[in-house]
Design a protein around this motif. Structure first.
Motif, PDB file in Angstrom:
ATOM      1  N   SER A  82      15.309 -72.720  17.813  1.00 50.62           N
ATOM      2  CA  SER A  82      14.166 -71.973  18.337  1.00 50.62           C
ATOM      3  C   SER A  82      12.873 -72.367  17.636  1.00 50.62           C
ATOM      4  O   SER A  82      11.853 -72.635  18.289  1.00 50.62           O
ATOM      5  N   LEU A  83      12.915 -72.434  16.312  1.00 54.27           N
ATOM      6  CA  LEU A  83      11.702 -72.762  15.557  1.00 54.27           C
ATOM      7  C   LEU A  83      11.266 -74.198  15.779  1.00 54.27           C
ATOM      8  O   LEU A  83      10.070 -74.497  15.829  1.00 54.27           O
ATOM      9  N   GLU A  89      24.066 -68.086  14.033  1.00 55.49           N
ATOM     10  CA  GLU A  89      22.736 -67.464  14.010  1.00 55.49           C
ATOM     11  C   GLU A  89      21.697 -68.397  13.395  1.00 55.49           C
ATOM     12  O   GLU A  89      20.583 -68.544  13.916  1.00 55.49           O
ATOM     13  N   LYS A  90      22.050 -69.046  12.286  1.00 55.30           N
ATOM     14  CA  LYS A  90      21.106 -69.943  11.624  1.00 55.30           C
ATOM     15  C   LYS A  90      20.785 -71.153  12.503  1.00 55.30           C
ATOM     16  O   LYS A  90      19.633 -71.603  12.548  1.00 55.30           O
ATOM     17  N   ILE A 121      10.388 -75.156   8.646  1.00 51.21           N
ATOM     18  CA  ILE A 121      11.509 -74.258   8.916  1.00 51.21           C
ATOM     19  C   ILE A 121      12.248 -73.941   7.619  1.00 51.21           C
ATOM     20  O   ILE A 121      12.689 -72.813   7.398  1.00 51.21           O
ATOM     21  N   MET A 132      12.983 -70.171   6.320  1.00 54.43           N
ATOM     22  CA  MET A 132      14.348 -69.677   6.148  1.00 54.43           C
ATOM     23  C   MET A 132      14.802 -69.694   4.692  1.00 54.43           C
ATOM     24  O   MET A 132      15.947 -69.329   4.388  1.00 54.43           O
ATOM     25  N   ARG A 160      20.808 -71.233  15.780  1.00 60.53           N
ATOM     26  CA  ARG A 160      19.931 -70.776  16.864  1.00 60.53           C
ATOM     27  C   ARG A 160      18.494 -70.644  16.374  1.00 60.53           C
ATOM     28  O   ARG A 160      17.549 -70.983  17.079  1.00 60.53           O
ATOM     29  N   ILE A 161      18.329 -70.128  15.156  1.00 61.38           N
ATOM     30  CA  ILE A 161      16.982 -69.970  14.601  1.00 61.38           C
ATOM     31  C   ILE A 161      16.313 -71.334  14.434  1.00 61.38           C
ATOM     32  O   ILE A 161      15.144 -71.519  14.779  1.00 61.38           O
TER      33      ILE A 161
END
Length: 262
Positions: free
Chosen positions: A213-214, A206-207, A225, A229, A209-210
């Motif tokens: 994306s960012l 999940e991290k 980022i 986060m 992917r974030i």
């Protein structure tokens, strides 16, 4: 009757003068108008690069990319020039870095080893593998693996712009940008490569992917980022490196399969 979509460009008269009349003054005006875009891309790409890499050199290559974009852009298609130019500027900067051979061979070899490890293990287990599993496969401790990620971090900032195969000009990120129509055979290959990219992203944590994306879609810097986060910049850099190495492995494997079936 539906009217054709009008191009949404600022300074349309300048574009018309340059494209239709080859007015060099108009071209110069366009270059000056979009120079801030070179600064933006240069500053973003400079993050994480070695100190011996001159930002002025990056900007110089970026200007060449901007000029190339202005020369090749079709203003009648109704596309955003800023998006098109950003890829051209980024590509020109990466070409300059590649020609300068700024990454030591030993670092490239480590990046390749980790990429191949992700490719092999995730194909075997059909899932995202852990740092522990990668470390065991590479026969290093998890601490040593973390150090390796830190060393190769600078090679992954631009890695989606690297050629899919050494002898080709097609890049991984180009699969996401349709600049011109291609023949049906290429479209089939492109479809499966995009599908492989989607599957690769699904396997990221999940991290990871974030971060992807960012960084690539929201265009935040790694330091920005980190703030979003609430993690350290070094941790974000590690997450980015792992994500990109996973994706590179997935796309390289898919490309090899397509070549074998061609």
């Amino acid at each position: 009757m539906i009217e054709p979509k009008a191009p949404h460009l600022s300074n349309m008269p300048m574009w018309e003068k340059w494209k239709e009349e080859q007015d060099l003054d108009a071209k110069k005006a366009l270059i000056e108008q979009y120079l801030p875009l070179v600064d933006y891309v240069t500053n973003r790409m400079a993050i994480g690069l070695p100190k011996n890499v001159s930002k002025d050199d990056l900007a110089s290559n970026g200007v060449m990319g901007l000029i190339d974009a202005i020369d090749k852009f079709d203003y009648k298609r109704g596309l955003q020039f800023e998006t098109y130019a950003s890829w051209r500027i980024r590509g020109a900067i990466i070409d300059g870095l590649r020609q300068g051979d700024w990454v030591p061979r030993s670092v490239r070899e480590k990046a390749k080893r980790i990429e191949e490890a992700y490719q092999h293990l995730e194909q075997h287990y059909l899932r995202s593998v852990s740092d522990s599993e990668i470390s065991t496969y590479l026969q290093v401790s998890e601490k040593e693996f973390t150090v390796m990620l830190q060393e190769i971090a600078v090679t992954t900032v631009c890695s989606l712009e690297d050629p899919i195969r050494e002898e080709e000009s097609e890049t991984r990120m180009s699969l996401l940008v349709d600049e011109k129509a291609k023949n049906p055979d290429h479209k089939v290959h492109e479809f499966f490569l995009k599908e492989s990219l989607v599957k690769g992203i699904e396997k990221l944590t999940e991290k990871e992917r974030i971060v992807v994306s960012l960084f690539y879609y929201e265009e935040l810097s790694l330091s920005e980022i980190a703030e979003v986060m609430s993690l350290s910049p070094s941790r974000i850099s590690q997450l980015h490196s792992k994500a990109i190495l996973r994706l590179r492995g997935a796309l390289s494997k898919q490309k090899d399969q397509l070549m074998q079936n061609s």
